[in-house]
Write a protein that holds these residues in place. Structure first.
Motif, PDB file in Angstrom:
ATOM      1  N   VAL A   1       0.839  -1.200   0.000  1.00  0.00           N
ATOM      2  CA  VAL A   1       0.000   0.000   0.000  1.00  0.00           C
ATOM      3  C   VAL A   1       0.873   1.249   0.000  1.00  0.00           C
ATOM      4  O   VAL A   1       0.645   2.188  -0.774  1.00  0.00           O
ATOM      5  N   LEU A   2       1.887   1.270   0.855  1.00  0.00           N
ATOM      6  CA  LEU A   2       2.747   2.442   0.949  1.00  0.00           C
ATOM      7  C   LEU A   2       3.685   2.576  -0.252  1.00  0.00           C
ATOM      8  O   LEU A   2       4.097   3.690  -0.588  1.00  0.00           O
ATOM      9  N   ALA A   3       4.000   1.460  -0.917  1.00  0.00           N
ATOM     10  CA  ALA A   3       4.814   1.535  -2.133  1.00  0.00           C
ATOM     11  C   ALA A   3       4.047   2.264  -3.232  1.00  0.00           C
ATOM     12  O   ALA A   3       4.624   3.010  -4.022  1.00  0.00           O
ATOM     13  N   GLU A   4       2.718   2.059  -3.272  1.00  0.00           N
ATOM     14  CA  GLU A   4       1.876   2.735  -4.267  1.00  0.00           C
ATOM     15  C   GLU A   4       1.746   4.223  -3.963  1.00  0.00           C
ATOM     16  O   GLU A   4       1.683   5.037  -4.877  1.00  0.00           O
ATOM     17  N   ASP A   5       1.673   4.574  -2.685  1.00  0.00           N
ATOM     18  CA  ASP A   5       1.539   5.979  -2.292  1.00  0.00           C
ATOM     19  C   ASP A   5       2.196   6.187  -0.932  1.00  0.00           C
ATOM     20  O   ASP A   5       1.558   6.060   0.108  1.00  0.00           O
ATOM     21  N   PRO A   6       3.492   6.509  -0.921  1.00  0.00           N
ATOM     22  CA  PRO A   6       4.234   6.649   0.336  1.00  0.00           C
ATOM     23  C   PRO A   6       3.744   7.787   1.226  1.00  0.00           C
ATOM     24  O   PRO A   6       4.039   7.821   2.412  1.00  0.00           O
ATOM     25  N   ASP A   7       2.974   8.716   0.669  1.00  0.00           N
ATOM     26  CA  ASP A   7       2.466   9.837   1.458  1.00  0.00           C
ATOM     27  C   ASP A   7       1.106   9.547   2.089  1.00  0.00           C
ATOM     28  O   ASP A   7       0.520  10.438   2.709  1.00  0.00           O
ATOM     29  N   TRP A   8       0.616   8.332   1.958  1.00  0.00           N
ATOM     30  CA  TRP A   8      -0.681   7.976   2.512  1.00  0.00           C
ATOM     31  C   TRP A   8      -0.529   7.661   4.001  1.00  0.00           C
ATOM     32  O   TRP A   8      -0.823   6.572   4.473  1.00  0.00           O
ATOM     33  N   VAL A   9      -0.053   8.648   4.745  1.00  0.00           N
ATOM     34  CA  VAL A   9       0.164   8.524   6.188  1.00  0.00           C
ATOM     35  C   VAL A   9      -0.312   9.798   6.876  1.00  0.00           C
ATOM     36  O   VAL A   9      -0.502  10.834   6.236  1.00  0.00           O
ATOM     37  N   THR A  10      -0.495   9.710   8.171  1.00  0.00           N
ATOM     38  CA  THR A  10      -0.871  10.880   8.951  1.00  0.00           C
ATOM     39  C   THR A  10      -0.039  10.929  10.223  1.00  0.00           C
ATOM     40  O   THR A  10       0.271   9.886  10.799  1.00  0.00           O
ATOM     41  N   ASP A  11       0.340  12.120  10.609  1.00  0.00           N
ATOM     42  CA  ASP A  11       0.944  12.306  11.920  1.00  0.00           C
ATOM     43  C   ASP A  11      -0.154  12.110  12.954  1.00  0.00           C
ATOM     44  O   ASP A  11      -1.326  12.385  12.689  1.00  0.00           O
ATOM     45  N   ILE A  12       0.214  11.631  14.127  1.00  0.00           N
ATOM     46  CA  ILE A  12      -0.793  11.404  15.156  1.00  0.00           C
ATOM     47  C   ILE A  12      -0.532  12.286  16.366  1.00  0.00           C
ATOM     48  O   ILE A  12       0.597  12.690  16.623  1.00  0.00           O
ATOM     49  N   GLY A  13      -1.608  12.549  17.062  1.00  0.00           N
ATOM     50  CA  GLY A  13      -1.531  13.267  18.319  1.00  0.00           C
ATOM     51  C   GLY A  13      -2.207  12.447  19.394  1.00  0.00           C
ATOM     52  O   GLY A  13      -3.303  11.929  19.185  1.00  0.00           O
ATOM     53  N   ARG A  14      -1.550  12.311  20.518  1.00  0.00           N
ATOM     54  CA  ARG A  14      -2.103  11.533  21.622  1.00  0.00           C
ATOM     55  C   ARG A  14      -3.026  12.432  22.438  1.00  0.00           C
ATOM     56  O   ARG A  14      -2.642  13.502  22.884  1.00  0.00           O
ATOM     57  N   ASN A  15      -4.274  11.970  22.634  1.00  0.00           N
ATOM     58  CA  ASN A  15      -5.227  12.700  23.458  1.00  0.00           C
ATOM     59  C   ASN A  15      -5.366  12.089  24.846  1.00  0.00           C
ATOM     60  O   ASN A  15      -5.715  12.767  25.798  1.00  0.00           O
ATOM     61  N   ARG A  16      -5.114  10.787  24.930  1.00  0.00           N
ATOM     62  CA  ARG A  16      -5.335  10.083  26.193  1.00  0.00           C
ATOM     63  C   ARG A  16      -4.347   8.941  26.300  1.00  0.00           C
ATOM     64  O   ARG A  16      -4.050   8.264  25.314  1.00  0.00           O
ATOM     65  N   SER A  17      -3.836   8.720  27.515  1.00  0.00           N
ATOM     66  CA  SER A  17      -2.927   7.616  27.797  1.00  0.00           C
ATOM     67  C   SER A  17      -3.336   6.993  29.121  1.00  0.00           C
ATOM     68  O   SER A  17      -3.601   7.712  30.085  1.00  0.00           O
ATOM     69  N   VAL A  18      -3.383   5.666  29.145  1.00  0.00           N
ATOM     70  CA  VAL A  18      -3.728   4.940  30.371  1.00  0.00           C
ATOM     71  C   VAL A  18      -2.650   3.889  30.603  1.00  0.00           C
ATOM     72  O   VAL A  18      -2.420   3.030  29.740  1.00  0.00           O
ATOM     73  N   PRO A  19      -1.964   3.927  31.759  1.00  0.00           N
ATOM     74  CA  PRO A  19      -0.968   2.895  32.050  1.00  0.00           C
ATOM     75  C   PRO A  19      -1.657   1.571  32.350  1.00  0.00           C
ATOM     76  O   PRO A  19      -2.740   1.543  32.944  1.00  0.00           O
ATOM     77  N   LEU A  20      -1.034   0.476  31.924  1.00  0.00           N
ATOM     78  CA  LEU A  20      -1.558  -0.862  32.187  1.00  0.00           C
ATOM     79  C   LEU A  20      -0.842  -1.469  33.379  1.00  0.00           C
ATOM     80  O   LEU A  20       0.374  -1.281  33.537  1.00  0.00           O
ATOM     81  N   ALA A  21      -1.571  -2.219  34.187  1.00  0.00           N
ATOM     82  CA  ALA A  21      -1.012  -2.815  35.404  1.00  0.00           C
ATOM     83  C   ALA A  21       0.197  -3.701  35.101  1.00  0.00           C
ATOM     84  O   ALA A  21       1.165  -3.718  35.849  1.00  0.00           O
ATOM     85  N   GLY A  22       0.163  -4.432  33.993  1.00  0.00           N
ATOM     86  CA  GLY A  22       1.257  -5.322  33.636  1.00  0.00           C
ATOM     87  C   GLY A  22       2.381  -4.636  32.886  1.00  0.00           C
ATOM     88  O   GLY A  22       3.311  -5.285  32.415  1.00  0.00           O
ATOM     89  N   GLY A  23       2.318  -3.336  32.746  1.00  0.00           N
ATOM     90  CA  GLY A  23       3.323  -2.587  32.005  1.00  0.00           C
ATOM     91  C   GLY A  23       2.789  -2.133  30.663  1.00  0.00           C
ATOM     92  O   GLY A  23       1.878  -2.723  30.102  1.00  0.00           O
ATOM     93  N   GLY A  24       3.329  -1.082  30.174  1.00  0.00           N
ATOM     94  CA  GLY A  24       2.888  -0.518  28.908  1.00  0.00           C
ATOM     95  C   GLY A  24       1.728   0.446  29.091  1.00  0.00           C
ATOM     96  O   GLY A  24       1.369   0.816  30.217  1.00  0.00           O
TER      97      GLY A  24
END
Length: 143
Positions: free
Chosen positions: A50-73
């Motif tokens: 997909v990206l070989a056909e159109d390498p610009d078919w991407v978007t920058d992302i912005g994080r609105n919310r983050s939740v820590p997990l008990a097991g890490g991550g």
């Protein structure tokens, strides 16, 4: 390094509705209000192709919310910067590398995350709600 890992290193995601894993697996996904999970998975596809056909078919992302997990991550929810309607959610390891990511062009940004055991509910600013099995998101949207 897989295509999604390269994109994530720059905090980008494909501009294609999908579920993405760092091992290179990618699956079509669509919002589905008739499904208990709020989404439905389709077939696998090759993100490299997909990206070989159109390498610009991407978007920058912005994080609105983050939740820590008990097991890490963490669980993240946020938005894509190329469209106001774009939203994403994902699971990250403790070092912020990607475990998996879901992206939707028409969900709006995901700004609320509720965790119960191995399940997470992500809600967007437009009221879209998806329920995800944190350990195996493919089990979430089975048809």
């Amino acid at each position: 390094m897989s295509a999604i890992e390269r994109l994530w290193a720059d905090y980008q995601l494909p501009d294609v509705d999908g579920l993405y894993f760092p091992d290179g697996r990618s699956y079509e996904v669509c919002l589905d209000t008739d499904s208990a999970s709020g989404m439905r998975f389709g077939g696998a596809f090759d993100l490299e192709e997909v990206l070989a056909e159109d390498p610009d078919w991407v978007t920058d992302i912005g994080r609105n919310r983050s939740v820590p997990l008990a097991g890490g991550g963490f669980l993240w929810g946020g938005e894509g910067m190329s469209h106001g309607s774009y939203g994403f959610c994902g699971r990250l390891h403790g070092d912020h590398t990607l475990a998996w990511a879901l992206s939707f062009e028409d969900s709006n940004p995901f700004t609320d995350i509720q965790v119960s055991g191995n399940t997470a509910i992500f809600r967007s600013t437009s009221g879209v709600s998806i329920t995800v099995n944190i350990g195996d998101p493919l089990r979430s949207g089975a048809a």
